[in-house]
Design a protein around this motif. Structure first.
Motif, PDB file in Angstrom:
ATOM      1  N   ASP A 558      50.196  24.256  27.721  1.00 23.26           N
ATOM      2  CA  ASP A 558      50.297  23.210  28.754  1.00 23.26           C
ATOM      3  C   ASP A 558      51.561  23.436  29.573  1.00 23.26           C
ATOM      4  OD1 ASP A 558      48.042  22.107  27.722  1.00 23.26           O
ATOM      5  OD2 ASP A 558      49.028  20.390  26.744  1.00 23.26           O
ATOM      6  N   ILE A 559      51.397  23.472  30.874  1.00 29.62           N
ATOM      7  CA  ILE A 559      52.582  23.654  31.721  1.00 29.62           C
ATOM      8  C   ILE A 559      53.349  22.338  31.770  1.00 29.62           C
ATOM      9  CG2 ILE A 559      53.367  24.205  34.072  1.00 29.62           C
ATOM     10  CD1 ILE A 559      50.711  25.781  34.354  1.00 29.62           C
ATOM     11  N   LEU A 560      54.644  22.391  31.547  1.00 35.55           N
ATOM     12  CA  LEU A 560      55.444  21.162  31.574  1.00 35.55           C
ATOM     13  C   LEU A 560      56.464  21.230  32.703  1.00 35.55           C
ATOM     14  CD1 LEU A 560      56.352  20.497  27.823  1.00 35.55           C
ATOM     15  CD2 LEU A 560      54.428  19.641  29.137  1.00 35.55           C
ATOM     16  N   PRO A 561      56.412  20.294  33.620  1.00 32.77           N
ATOM     17  CA  PRO A 561      57.471  20.242  34.623  1.00 32.77           C
ATOM     18  C   PRO A 561      58.785  19.818  33.949  1.00 32.77           C
ATOM     19  CG  PRO A 561      55.889  18.465  34.939  1.00 32.77           C
ATOM     20  CD  PRO A 561      55.384  19.283  33.801  1.00 32.77           C
ATOM     21  N   PRO A 562      59.928  20.132  34.596  1.00 35.93           N
ATOM     22  CA  PRO A 562      61.221  19.858  33.941  1.00 35.93           C
ATOM     23  C   PRO A 562      61.366  18.429  33.444  1.00 35.93           C
ATOM     24  CG  PRO A 562      61.546  21.086  35.964  1.00 35.93           C
ATOM     25  CD  PRO A 562      60.086  20.783  35.880  1.00 35.93           C
ATOM     26  N   GLU A 563      60.883  17.448  34.233  1.00 39.21           N
ATOM     27  CA  GLU A 563      61.114  16.070  33.773  1.00 39.21           C
ATOM     28  C   GLU A 563      60.320  15.769  32.499  1.00 39.21           C
ATOM     29  OE1 GLU A 563      59.925  16.961  36.696  1.00 39.21           O
ATOM     30  OE2 GLU A 563      58.004  15.970  37.035  1.00 39.21           O
ATOM     31  N   LYS A 564      59.179  16.415  32.355  1.00 37.04           N
ATOM     32  CA  LYS A 564      58.400  16.201  31.116  1.00 37.04           C
ATOM     33  C   LYS A 564      59.113  16.835  29.930  1.00 37.04           C
ATOM     34  CE  LYS A 564      53.895  14.730  31.959  1.00 37.04           C
ATOM     35  NZ  LYS A 564      52.549  15.154  32.315  1.00 37.04           N
ATOM     36  N   ARG A 566      62.252  17.264  29.647  1.00 37.97           N
ATOM     37  CA  ARG A 566      63.417  16.429  29.370  1.00 37.97           C
ATOM     38  C   ARG A 566      63.015  15.191  28.575  1.00 37.97           C
ATOM     39  NH1 ARG A 566      68.093  17.351  32.343  1.00 37.97           N
ATOM     40  NH2 ARG A 566      66.710  18.769  33.381  1.00 37.97           N
ATOM     41  N   SER A 567      61.939  14.571  29.035  1.00 39.02           N
ATOM     42  CA  SER A 567      61.543  13.333  28.374  1.00 39.02           C
ATOM     43  C   SER A 567      61.092  13.627  26.925  1.00 39.02           C
ATOM     44  CB  SER A 567      60.468  12.655  29.216  1.00 39.02           C
ATOM     45  OG  SER A 567      59.386  12.291  28.449  1.00 39.02           O
ATOM     46  N   LEU A 568      60.429  14.740  26.753  1.00 44.01           N
ATOM     47  CA  LEU A 568      60.005  15.104  25.395  1.00 44.01           C
ATOM     48  C   LEU A 568      61.214  15.309  24.481  1.00 44.01           C
ATOM     49  CD1 LEU A 568      57.974  16.013  23.260  1.00 44.01           C
ATOM     50  CD2 LEU A 568      57.975  18.274  24.281  1.00 44.01           C
ATOM     51  N   LEU A 569      62.226  16.016  25.019  1.00 49.65           N
ATOM     52  CA  LEU A 569      63.414  16.282  24.198  1.00 49.65           C
ATOM     53  C   LEU A 569      64.145  14.986  23.886  1.00 49.65           C
ATOM     54  CD1 LEU A 569      64.555  19.489  26.037  1.00 49.65           C
ATOM     55  CD2 LEU A 569      63.639  19.359  23.724  1.00 49.65           C
ATOM     56  N   ASP A 570      64.222  14.110  24.893  1.00 51.57           N
ATOM     57  CA  ASP A 570      64.855  12.805  24.660  1.00 51.57           C
ATOM     58  C   ASP A 570      64.184  12.092  23.495  1.00 51.57           C
ATOM     59  OD1 ASP A 570      66.553  13.124  26.721  1.00 51.57           O
ATOM     60  OD2 ASP A 570      65.541  11.740  28.102  1.00 51.57           O
ATOM     61  N   GLN A 571      62.871  12.101  23.545  1.00 49.62           N
ATOM     62  CA  GLN A 571      62.138  11.388  22.490  1.00 49.62           C
ATOM     63  C   GLN A 571      62.301  12.077  21.145  1.00 49.62           C
ATOM     64  OE1 GLN A 571      58.118  10.097  23.587  1.00 49.62           O
ATOM     65  NE2 GLN A 571      58.640  10.754  25.647  1.00 49.62           N
ATOM     66  N   LEU A 572      62.320  13.376  21.192  1.00 51.39           N
ATOM     67  CA  LEU A 572      62.459  14.114  19.927  1.00 51.39           C
ATOM     68  C   LEU A 572      63.780  13.777  19.240  1.00 51.39           C
ATOM     69  CD1 LEU A 572      61.364  16.279  17.976  1.00 51.39           C
ATOM     70  CD2 LEU A 572      62.572  17.988  19.314  1.00 51.39           C
ATOM     71  N   TYR A 573      64.831  13.690  20.044  1.00 51.95           N
ATOM     72  CA  TYR A 573      66.139  13.410  19.447  1.00 51.95           C
ATOM     73  C   TYR A 573      66.220  12.026  18.851  1.00 51.95           C
ATOM     74  CZ  TYR A 573      67.783  17.829  21.062  1.00 51.95           C
ATOM     75  OH  TYR A 573      67.927  19.166  21.230  1.00 51.95           O
ATOM     76  N   LYS A 574      65.311  11.165  19.292  1.00 52.74           N
ATOM     77  CA  LYS A 574      65.318   9.826  18.704  1.00 52.74           C
ATOM     78  C   LYS A 574      64.569   9.798  17.376  1.00 52.74           C
ATOM     79  CE  LYS A 574      65.182   7.508  23.074  1.00 52.74           C
ATOM     80  NZ  LYS A 574      64.251   6.828  23.947  1.00 52.74           N
ATOM     81  N   CYS A 575      63.863  10.863  17.095  1.00 55.00           N
ATOM     82  CA  CYS A 575      63.025  10.857  15.888  1.00 55.00           C
ATOM     83  C   CYS A 575      63.883  10.924  14.631  1.00 55.00           C
ATOM     84  CB  CYS A 575      62.074  12.044  15.877  1.00 55.00           C
ATOM     85  SG  CYS A 575      60.693  11.796  16.958  1.00 55.00           S
TER      86      CYS A 575
END
Ligand code: ADP
Ligand code: MG
Length: 604
Positions: A558-564, A566-575
């Motif tokens: 899946d192609i991910l634009p930069p903001e996606k 970023r948002s994924l990494l943000d969420q991951l760090y909250k895990c």
């Protein structure tokens, strides 16, 4: 015409011997156990060519009198049991008086033994049933050497496994002995080379440090002590960062006797559910203390297998113990990892006990959050741009987060380099290049979200209900569990005898392939058919969470634009458990700068 003949005793003995001594490791076991029974505190094991050529055990135990040195090779010659009714209370390893007789029947044996009160020792050799004996000077204890195993039973010799295989089994056995008898000194030599040296220790972790590499030892955590129903479990296991591709480092001891038991192994692995991927195994050294009346060790001719009177009590306790230990370790670690201290771990063990090529795996810490502000900057930023980690449990200890540098535009900035093959997100990390698996990361994020939202799931009605066609027996299998699916936000009901109908799905998983999920669930139900009701429910529940997360997560490709990204990494760090996906695969991987520099030969 009569066709039944009595086998000559020698031949009968050789055949019988094959059952007790099937392979070199069995002999090692019998000899070491004899040394332990003789009260030895020092046990040296010498092996040549994987035990095919030589197995020699030297101990400093009580030794034998000249007469006993003869008698010990007789069938059913034992000093440990004089009447069968003593059996239930027996505390020694041996009691059948079979081992030495069997070993002597199928190999060439030399025994040197001396008791403390005697001046001289006795040397006995047995080859082809011919015994010679002499008096020799010797130290107190017993030295027994077994050469040319099965030289006189070609049929058995043919079936001996490769030297390397036998050698591995012997090493495993010595490890087991060393792990269960901490106060004894064990040494192991192979083809003249010292492989293991384990002087006495007082703690299991110290013993493990003698046997395993420092990398592996770093991954070992104590098993939180478990008690219940007259059973006590203690020991140590590897944490969720570590795995091996084989089970050879899982040891169970029942009342200090090394045993193999499938149920126990399964229970241990169950404790790692969703932590270790399929086909990967932890290290475990579990000591079980249990009323001897509750176990039967004598079921197996080599006394390797056990049967428990109430196996379920034990397995439940073990699974719970592993889970609790992992959870406790993880929560302690999450607090610590805020510093993202550089790790010096290497990824491959080098200790001979594991072999240089045995794959193992250690997960490096995740990269630092890009902005790791000092306290004042943090507060000024919080008013300008909300920090994405403000609620994250790992931010509790802000103090430790200081010390890494602050990038120019903080906000929620990661130094994202880009996406590799539409599958991995590449990040710049102060220690090198960090690679995140986008599917694994998203799966972890969704998994934790699903768990939090469980019981309060927003659903979406399907415009066209989805039909799933199933064979009748599968329908019968899954019908009792439709309610569980409903709890997971899937409105599902039988529709005729061979169809299920889905009318609504969870909003957050609306793109998941539910027909696949149902078929997978039927597969689990078939696998789990022996698990009782409540446990089954829990397992299914857990697996559904993981599988829904997997099915709803972004995929590799899946192609991910930069903001996606970023948002994924943000969420991951909250895990809470961001290092591994719901199925236990790692979410990220660090390639350290020095490894890159090494590749470019900037450093050697
Ligand atoms: P078991 O261990 O079942 O008694 P074995 O054939 O292994 O039978 O040994 C026979 C006997 O030989 C033992 O009972 C013990 O008295 C004696 N023996 C064997 N090995 C040793 C040893 N290393 N030190 C002292 N005695 C030993
Ligand atoms: Mg014995």
């Amino acid at each position: 015409m009569n066709i039944i003949k009595q086998l000559p005793p020698e031949q009968a003995q050789r055949i019988a011997a094959g059952q007790v001594v099937e392979r070199p490791a069995n002999i090692v076991k019998e000899l070491i156990e004899n040394s332990i029974d003789a009260g030895a505190t020092r046990i040296e094991l010498y092996v040549e060519r994987g035990g095919h050529q030589l197995i020699r055990v030297v101990d400093n135990g009580c030794g034998m009198s000249p007469d006993d040195a003869h008698t010990c090779f007789g069938r059913h010659a034992t000093s440990k049991l004089t009447a069968i009714d003593q059996l239930p209370g027996i505390t020694t390893f041996g009691f059948r008086g079979e081992a030495l007789a069997c070993i002597a029947a199928v190999s060439k044996v030399t025994l040197i033994t001396k008791q403390a009160q005697n001046e001289l020792g006795t040397q006995i050799t047995i080859t082809d049933g011919v015994t010679t004996d002499t008096s020799v000077s010797a130290t107190t204890g017993t030295d027994i050497a077994v050469r040319d195993l099965f030289y006189n039973v070609p049929a058995r010799k043919k079936f001996l496994k490769k030297e390397t295989t036998e050698w591995r089994a012997i090493q495993q056995l010595l490890q087991a002995c060393a792990l269960s008898f901490l106060s004894k000194h064990f040494t192991l030599y192979h083809d003249g080379r010292q492989i293991t040296n384990c002087p006495p220790v007082t703690r299991l972790t110290e013993r493990m440090a003698q046997l395993y590499t420092p990398t592996i030892c770093k991954s070992i955590i104590p098993l939180t002590k478990q008690t219940g129903n007259g059973i006590q479990l203690t020991g140590a296991i590897s944490n969720h960062h570590y795995f091996r591709y084989d089970r050879s480092n899982i040891f169970f001891f029942v009342n200090n006797r090394w045993v193999k038991n499938q149920e126990l192994a399964r229970a241990l692995l169950k404790g790692y559910l969703n932590v270790l991927p399929q086909g990967r195994y932890p290290i475990g050294c579990i000591s079980i203390t249990i009323d001897p009346q509750q176990v039967d060790i004598n079921t197996h001719p080599r006394k390797e297998e056990v049967q428990f009177l109430h196996p379920r009590r034990l397995t439940t306790l073990l699974t719970a113990g592993v889970k609790t230990s992992l959870e406790q370790h993880l929560s302690a670690q999450l607090k610590r990892t805020v510093t993202f201290a550089p790790s010096t771990e290497t990824t491959l063990p080098t200790h001979p006990a594991f072999g240089p090529n045995t794959p193992s795996y250690t997960m490096p810490p995740m990269p630092p959050r890009p902005s790791t502000p000092t306290q004042p900057i943090l507060s000024s930023l919080q008013t300008a741009t909300p920090m994405p980690y403000a609620q994250s449990p790992i931010m509790e200890n802000e103090e430790q987060a200081t010390g890494t540098q602050l990038t120019a535009d903080t906000g929620n900035n990661y130094a994202i380099i880009g996406q590799l093959q539409n599958t991995y997100i590449l990040l710049e990390h102060e220690e090198g290049l960090f690679v995140v698996d986008q599917h694994a990361a998203h799966e972890r994020v969704l998994y934790e979200q699903f768990r939090k939202r469980f019981g309060n799931i927003a659903t979406i009605e399907l415009l066209f209900p989805q039909m799933i066609e199933l064979p009748q027996d599968d329908m019968a299998l899954i019908e009792p569990h439709l309610e569980l699916l409903q709890k997971h936000g899937i409105a599902i009901e039988p529709f005729g005898a061979t169809q299920l109908r889905i009318t609504a799905t969870p909003l957050h998983a609306k793109h998941a392939a539910f027909d696949q999920l149902i078929k997978e669930m039927i597969g689990w139900l078939k696998d789990f058919n022996e698990i009782p009701g409540e446990q089954l429910y829990k397992q299914l529940h857990e697996k559904l969470h993981a599988q829904m997360a997997c099915k709803s997560a972004i995929k590799a490709g899946d192609i991910l634009p930069p903001e996606k990204m970023r948002s994924l990494l943000d969420q991951l760090y909250k895990c809470e458990n961001r290092f591994i996906c719901a199925h236990g695969r790692p979410t990220g991987w660090l390639m350290r700068t020095y490894e890159i520099e090494k590749k470019f030969k900037r450093i050697v």
